[in-house]
Design an enzyme around this catalytic site. Sequence first.
Site, PDB file in Angstrom:
ATOM      1  N   CYS A  38       0.985  -1.448   0.319  1.00  0.00           N
ATOM      2  CA  CYS A  38      -0.056  -0.339  -0.024  1.00  0.00           C
ATOM      3  C   CYS A  38       0.883   1.127   0.014  1.00  0.00           C
ATOM      4  CB  CYS A  38      -0.801  -0.037   1.322  1.00  0.00           C
ATOM      5  SG  CYS A  38      -0.128   0.136   2.583  1.00  0.00           S
ATOM      6  N   CYS A 108      -3.240  -2.304   8.592  1.00  0.00           N
ATOM      7  CA  CYS A 108      -2.800  -0.989   9.280  1.00  0.00           C
ATOM      8  C   CYS A 108      -2.391  -0.865  10.928  1.00  0.00           C
ATOM      9  CB  CYS A 108      -3.818   0.485   8.658  1.00  0.00           C
ATOM     10  SG  CYS A 108      -4.693  -0.387   7.408  1.00  0.00           S
TER      11      CYS A 108
HETATM   12 FE1  FES Z   1      -1.189   0.587   4.448  1.00  0.00          FE
HETATM   13 FE2  FES Z   1      -3.555   1.483   5.921  1.00  0.00          FE
HETATM   14  S1  FES Z   1      -3.382   0.809   3.613  1.00  0.00           S
HETATM   15  S2  FES Z   1      -1.310   0.728   6.198  1.00  0.00           S
END
Ligand code: FES
Length: 152
Positions: A38, A108
């Site tokens: 991400c 996360c």
């Molecule tokens: Fe990867 Fe939140 S989308 S840490």
Amino acid sequence: MSQVTEYSEKVIDHFMNPRNMGEIENASGVGTVGNAKCGDIMRMYLDVDDNGIITDCKFKTFGCGAAVATSSMATEMVIGKTIQEAMKVTNKAVAEALDGLPKEKLHCSLLAEEAIHAALWDYAKSHNIEIEGLEEPVNDIDETEKFYEMEK
Ligand code: FES
């Protein structure tokens, strides 16, 4: 109208009003972790006193709202704790303290756990001590085979 997110009020609060954001100069330990998938990066700073109590913790997160909220909550959860107590601040504990996270945002909270561990590792190295249960951190948590303990 249907809800597009399932963020709890606590997540939204910690995202809108993050606690302990910033950096600590000459911190006792600093740890940075990221998730290449991400692209989010989190850095944690810890101050630890001579009795092994975490007296301060700050964070800098370049990431999504849930990453900001989990960092913020994690700092509140480790301040005033011993190192061993801070080791119990897992991704699950952080997510639960925020009244849960959407399933696709659980990673996360893993970033928060790993950033604390990375900062503790840095502290342990510079003070020549071993912290029970602490493993050498990885820079990219996406490479770990950890799975998330919490399903929602
Ligand atoms: Fe990867 Fe939140 S989308 S840490």
